[in-house]
Design a protein around this motif. Sequence first.
Motif, mmCIF file in Angstrom:
data_model
loop_
_atom_site.group_PDB
_atom_site.id
_atom_site.type_symbol
_atom_site.label_atom_id
_atom_site.label_comp_id
_atom_site.label_asym_id
_atom_site.label_seq_id
_atom_site.Cartn_x
_atom_site.Cartn_y
_atom_site.Cartn_z
ATOM 1 N N HIS B 153 42.310 35.874 37.427
ATOM 2 C CA HIS B 153 42.844 37.230 37.316
ATOM 3 C C HIS B 153 42.015 38.187 38.173
ATOM 4 O O HIS B 153 40.778 38.148 38.164
ATOM 5 C CB HIS B 153 42.817 37.673 35.846
ATOM 6 C CG HIS B 153 43.631 38.904 35.586
ATOM 7 N ND1 HIS B 153 43.193 40.157 35.936
ATOM 8 C CD2 HIS B 153 44.859 39.072 35.029
ATOM 9 C CE1 HIS B 153 44.118 41.048 35.602
ATOM 10 N NE2 HIS B 153 45.139 40.402 35.049
ATOM 11 N N PHE B 156 40.160 41.080 35.631
ATOM 12 C CA PHE B 156 39.396 40.651 34.462
ATOM 13 C C PHE B 156 38.918 39.212 34.565
ATOM 14 O O PHE B 156 38.336 38.683 33.637
ATOM 15 C CB PHE B 156 40.251 40.800 33.201
ATOM 16 C CG PHE B 156 40.900 42.139 33.079
ATOM 17 C CD1 PHE B 156 40.121 43.272 32.865
ATOM 18 C CD2 PHE B 156 42.276 42.282 33.198
ATOM 19 C CE1 PHE B 156 40.710 44.515 32.756
ATOM 20 C CE2 PHE B 156 42.872 43.521 33.092
ATOM 21 C CZ PHE B 156 42.094 44.650 32.879
ATOM 22 N N VAL B 158 37.103 35.644 35.402
ATOM 23 C CA VAL B 158 35.720 35.177 35.473
ATOM 24 C C VAL B 158 35.300 34.944 36.934
ATOM 25 O O VAL B 158 34.185 35.282 37.335
ATOM 26 C CB VAL B 158 35.578 33.860 34.674
ATOM 27 C CG1 VAL B 158 34.163 33.327 34.766
ATOM 28 C CG2 VAL B 158 35.975 34.077 33.236
ATOM 29 N N TYR B 161 34.492 38.075 38.717
ATOM 30 C CA TYR B 161 33.270 38.667 38.175
ATOM 31 C C TYR B 161 32.044 38.068 38.860
ATOM 32 O O TYR B 161 31.161 38.792 39.325
ATOM 33 C CB TYR B 161 33.187 38.462 36.662
ATOM 34 C CG TYR B 161 31.840 38.875 36.131
ATOM 35 C CD1 TYR B 161 31.527 40.221 35.972
ATOM 36 C CD2 TYR B 161 30.858 37.922 35.861
ATOM 37 C CE1 TYR B 161 30.274 40.609 35.545
ATOM 38 C CE2 TYR B 161 29.599 38.302 35.427
ATOM 39 C CZ TYR B 161 29.315 39.642 35.272
ATOM 40 O OH TYR B 161 28.071 40.024 34.870
#
Lengths: 299, 317
Positions: B153, B156, B158, B161
């Motif tokens: 995604h 959001f 991982v 990130y």
Amino acid sequence: MTVINRLSTRRRGDEDVVERIPDWMPRNAADWLAMAFMVAIGMLTIMPIIWVMSTSLRTPAESFTVPPEWLPEDLYFGNYLQVFDEIPFVYQMGNSFFVTLSTVVGQLTTATLAGYTFARLYFPGRDALFWVVLATLMIPYQATLIPLFVIISKVFGLADTLWSLILPALPTAFGTFLLRQYFLQIPVEYEEAAMMDGANQFQIFRRVYLPMVAPGMAILAVLAFNGKWNDFLTPLIFMNTTSRFPITLGINDLQRYMMTGSISVVLAAIVMATLPVVIVYIFGQRYLIEGLMVGGLKG
Amino acid sequence: MASEATLGSGRRNWLPSWLAGDTVQGIRRQRMVLGILFLLPTLIGLILFVLGPIVVAVAMGFMKWNVFRPPEFVALKNFARLFQHDLVGNSFSNTFVMMAMTVGMLEVFAIALALSVHRFARSRLAYFFRTVWFLPVLLSGVSVAVTLSYMFHTDFGVVNYYLGVLGIDKVPWLVSSDVVRLSVSLATVWRNLGFTFIIYLGGVSALPQEILEAATVDGARGLKRLWLITLPLLSPTILFATVIDVIRLLQFFDEPYVMTRGGPGDSSRTAVMMVYDTAFANLEFGYASSISVVLFLIILAVTGFQFLLSKRWVFYQ
């Protein structure tokens, strides 16, 4: 000096080493590089699995937080319970079990019988038929799907029943070929000894050969279980009624219901749906991995 | 004819006399009858569910049939149509691009893993890694696709990130038509690497140690040894694994269907997805069959081409 040479050129498992270095210890730069690569791929493999498990145990509100927490703090089991409210989970798991176990038993039966014929029995035309069976291995499944759907729904009238998933999966060219190879490995002397004792041909098959191909049957069973349990395209085409879906379609539905909502519920369903395959794998992995390695050799 | 002087089990008496196992002819007849009986289930099944359908599929490719009306013979119209149909061409090229990326990554990583783990062969560590890498093979394509589409995604996920931690901008994994084919390929590699690895592990364990050691003594080291000695020795396994993977991935469906439904736009639509939509969303069974037949011919051609090419690079001892 000799000792140093020996240490640097010895192969693993040699007995005559002076000091015991554990066989998992890297001993040179290339070993360290290999180790780093193995660990890196291992991490990339295991991290999504850990993420699935830990997120499935977190409250829905926190399921999308970054940075990701790899260890679940809340141990919230509500997601697991909610799965049962969103989709007919018990039915769908039951359907998957029924379809998968029937397919495994069916494939083991048809493949051992046919494999035995191709290895040890003979009738005119047998070898020509063996080539026909091998040729079907080259036909891609997707090309047969539309006529298969027509046959199952129009000829048999089985559309939207679990039998539509089981029946077409029963004959297996791959399994027949695999078990033929296993039967061929067994020395004929056993058979001759049994015939001296007055056993008929069926008894020879049942009591002499069948017990000895158990490892081959284990491989076929694990592969068939894994393949059928995870099948998606066939049920997507053949099934309409939600309560008759196997669990793969259930997860697909669940993901659509929960699109932007709580992903932890979907992940909880995935964990539960994967458990049976993991259990089967734990029991069958020795046979499976060694069997697949041998398959690679024969290429 | 059934003799009373049974040596083994006495259960032989139920056999009719012409099948009695105390003459050579009787044994031969037993084997024939048993052979035919044993083969019947597989043979009938394969005719009904594989051979029959493929013949029907080819026949349907020459018909116009949209379920509600009886099929109508249209000769080559379906094939003429699909060669001008941009969406079909697009889905075939997507399939090829994703297949090439996936197979490329699969073979390179799997060979590297097999050679690496072989350095620690027979240790518990090798056993541990073997088990870990095989785990994703147990997951269904649907589970993998769902899980990785969450991880991919854009805002959001991982993956983004951690890329952010490394100072890399957010990658629009599943929402950009330029990146999506790579994302789907990565997901497919993740699920299939363990399987391809096991095949290579079999090949690597069977490499002739004498030749490898002789090469080392003769001064072949590092990359030179890998390129000139190890890989040529491994080439039969490389051919086997590549052929299997190419055939499987030219037909892939689960991952792209669940991750993207073919989108954004049609940028990750695969050939089988095209067959599926044409048949079961548009109900054009004849046209869908013609697409699946073309895909079948392409798979045959690609496989044949691989074997033809293999004469130039595969080395059999």
